[in-house]
Design a protein around this motif. Structure first.
Motif, PDB file in Angstrom:
ATOM      1  N   LEU A   1       2.552   8.380  10.052  1.00  0.00           N
ATOM      2  CA  LEU A   1       2.826   7.078   9.442  1.00  0.00           C
ATOM      3  C   LEU A   1       3.438   6.112  10.445  1.00  0.00           C
ATOM      4  CD1 LEU A   1       4.070   8.135   5.904  1.00  0.00           C
ATOM      5  CD2 LEU A   1       1.826   7.261   6.547  1.00  0.00           C
TER       6      LEU A   1
ATOM      7  N   ASP B   1      -9.552   2.681   5.110  1.00  0.00           N
ATOM      8  CA  ASP B   1      -9.582   3.181   3.737  1.00  0.00           C
ATOM      9  C   ASP B   1      -9.799   4.684   3.780  1.00  0.00           C
ATOM     10  OD1 ASP B   1      -9.535   3.005   0.947  1.00  0.00           O
ATOM     11  OD2 ASP B   1     -11.705   2.893   0.858  1.00  0.00           O
ATOM     12  N   GLU B   2      -8.813   5.409   3.399  1.00  0.00           N
ATOM     13  CA  GLU B   2      -8.867   6.871   3.379  1.00  0.00           C
ATOM     14  C   GLU B   2      -8.409   7.354   2.013  1.00  0.00           C
ATOM     15  OE1 GLU B   2     -10.065   8.695   5.798  1.00  0.00           O
ATOM     16  OE2 GLU B   2     -10.231   7.111   7.301  1.00  0.00           O
TER      17      GLU B   2
ATOM     18  N   ILE C   1      -4.354   7.422  -6.092  1.00  0.00           N
ATOM     19  CA  ILE C   1      -4.614   8.452  -5.086  1.00  0.00           C
ATOM     20  C   ILE C   1      -4.577   9.777  -5.836  1.00  0.00           C
ATOM     21  CG2 ILE C   1      -3.771   9.648  -3.031  1.00  0.00           C
ATOM     22  CD1 ILE C   1      -2.258   7.047  -2.293  1.00  0.00           C
TER      23      ILE C   1
ATOM     24  N   HIS D   1      -4.458   0.611  -1.321  1.00  0.00           N
ATOM     25  CA  HIS D   1      -4.093  -0.775  -1.025  1.00  0.00           C
ATOM     26  C   HIS D   1      -4.103  -1.504  -2.362  1.00  0.00           C
ATOM     27  CE1 HIS D   1      -5.177   0.366   3.052  1.00  0.00           C
ATOM     28  NE2 HIS D   1      -6.296   0.818   2.548  1.00  0.00           N
TER      29      HIS D   1
ATOM     30  N   VAL E   1       0.580   4.991   1.558  1.00  0.00           N
ATOM     31  CA  VAL E   1      -0.150   5.852   2.482  1.00  0.00           C
ATOM     32  C   VAL E   1       0.657   7.134   2.624  1.00  0.00           C
ATOM     33  CG1 VAL E   1      -1.131   6.083   4.797  1.00  0.00           C
ATOM     34  CG2 VAL E   1      -1.007   3.817   3.721  1.00  0.00           C
TER      35      VAL E   1
ATOM     36  N   GLU F   1       0.838  -1.191   0.000  1.00  0.00           N
ATOM     37  CA  GLU F   1       0.000   0.000   0.000  1.00  0.00           C
ATOM     38  C   GLU F   1       0.873   1.241   0.000  1.00  0.00           C
ATOM     39  OE1 GLU F   1      -2.398  -0.316   3.538  1.00  0.00           O
ATOM     40  OE2 GLU F   1      -0.735   0.155   4.852  1.00  0.00           O
TER      41      GLU F   1
ATOM     42  N   TYR G   1       5.499   8.962   2.326  1.00  0.00           N
ATOM     43  CA  TYR G   1       4.568   7.910   1.949  1.00  0.00           C
ATOM     44  C   TYR G   1       5.229   6.593   2.304  1.00  0.00           C
ATOM     45  CZ  TYR G   1       7.212   8.225  -2.493  1.00  0.00           C
ATOM     46  OH  TYR G   1       8.188   8.310  -3.450  1.00  0.00           O
TER      47      TYR G   1
ATOM     48  N   HIS H   1       0.668   4.963  12.715  1.00  0.00           N
ATOM     49  CA  HIS H   1      -0.214   4.046  11.988  1.00  0.00           C
ATOM     50  C   HIS H   1       0.470   2.690  11.794  1.00  0.00           C
ATOM     51  CE1 HIS H   1      -3.472   3.770   8.659  1.00  0.00           C
ATOM     52  NE2 HIS H   1      -3.243   2.592   9.180  1.00  0.00           N
TER      53      HIS H   1
ATOM     54  N   CYS I   1       4.461   2.036   3.022  1.00  0.00           N
ATOM     55  CA  CYS I   1       3.618   0.844   3.066  1.00  0.00           C
ATOM     56  C   CYS I   1       3.528   0.445   4.531  1.00  0.00           C
ATOM     57  CB  CYS I   1       4.225  -0.289   2.229  1.00  0.00           C
ATOM     58  SG  CYS I   1       3.206  -1.773   2.232  1.00  0.00           S
TER      59      CYS I   1
ATOM     60  N   TYR J   1      -6.067   9.220   1.199  1.00  0.00           N
ATOM     61  CA  TYR J   1      -4.615   9.341   1.098  1.00  0.00           C
ATOM     62  C   TYR J   1      -3.921   7.980   1.124  1.00  0.00           C
ATOM     63  CZ  TYR J   1      -5.307   9.205   6.168  1.00  0.00           C
ATOM     64  OH  TYR J   1      -5.711   8.863   7.434  1.00  0.00           O
ATOM     65  N   MET J   2      -4.662   6.904   0.867  1.00  0.00           N
ATOM     66  CA  MET J   2      -4.062   5.573   0.828  1.00  0.00           C
ATOM     67  C   MET J   2      -4.594   4.749  -0.329  1.00  0.00           C
ATOM     68  SD  MET J   2      -5.772   3.933   4.323  1.00  0.00           S
ATOM     69  CE  MET J   2      -4.877   4.896   5.493  1.00  0.00           C
TER      70      MET J   2
END
Length: 163
Positions: free
Chosen positions: A100, A116-117, A131, A122, A93, A91, A143, A103, A145, A119-120
């Motif tokens: 990050l 699921d946003e 994106i 998958h 993100v 992914e 960014y 997360h 994964c 800015y991501m």
């Protein structure tokens, strides 16, 4: 009666599987038909019709992004086309380093967590995602994964937003 019950069970199973797919990739593009107005320090969801450029980002099982460094202008809307050239889920993100890393820690504790946003993306093996993001503030963003172990293995990149 049992035919109706079996059909109902099959329908519920199909709905359950589709919600999982939605949360982790292939189905998430449909959610983006309605733009989110939520703002983050690293920007907000961009309008695809206003994208000023497209950046292709490749991911693979070497736990790297290509490119791993980008430069954009404040206010620029970028369409990221993210391709997974590996054999496992990856992914992309976007966020601040702190966001990050937090997360990634959460993902280590809850590896099956669904999220699921805008800015991501998958992306399953051999697939691509997208994106569209508007960078509203100058600064240094990242960014990565966040699949457990991937961030720690170095699967990250840097975005510099110039005024």
């Amino acid at each position: 009666m049992s035919v109706r019950l079996n059909a109902g069970v099959a329908l519920l199973a199909a709905l359950a599987m589709s919600s999982t797919a939605f949360a982790h990739g292939e189905g998430h593009a449909s959610r983006r038909l309605e733009l989110s107005s939520e703002r983050h320090p690293w920007g907000q969801q961009g309008d695809p019709a206003k994208a000023t450029r497209t950046v292709r980002v490749d991911m693979d099982d070497r736990m790297r992004f290509v490119p791993d460094r980008l430069e954009v202008r404040q206010g620029e809307t970028v369409r990221f086309v993210v391709r997974n050239r590996g054999q496992v889920l990856h992914e992309m993100v976007i966020g601040t380093r702190d966001a990050l890393e937090s997360h990634a820690e959460l993902m280590r504790k809850h590896p099956g967590m669904e999220h699921d946003e805008p800015y991501m993306a998958h992306v399953g093996p051999g697939q691509r995602g997208e994106i569209v993001w508007t960078f509203t503030e100058p600064g240094e963003y990242f960014y990565g994964c966040l699949v457990p172990g991937h961030w720690e293995a170095g699967m990250k990149g840097r975005i510099v937003v110039r005024p």
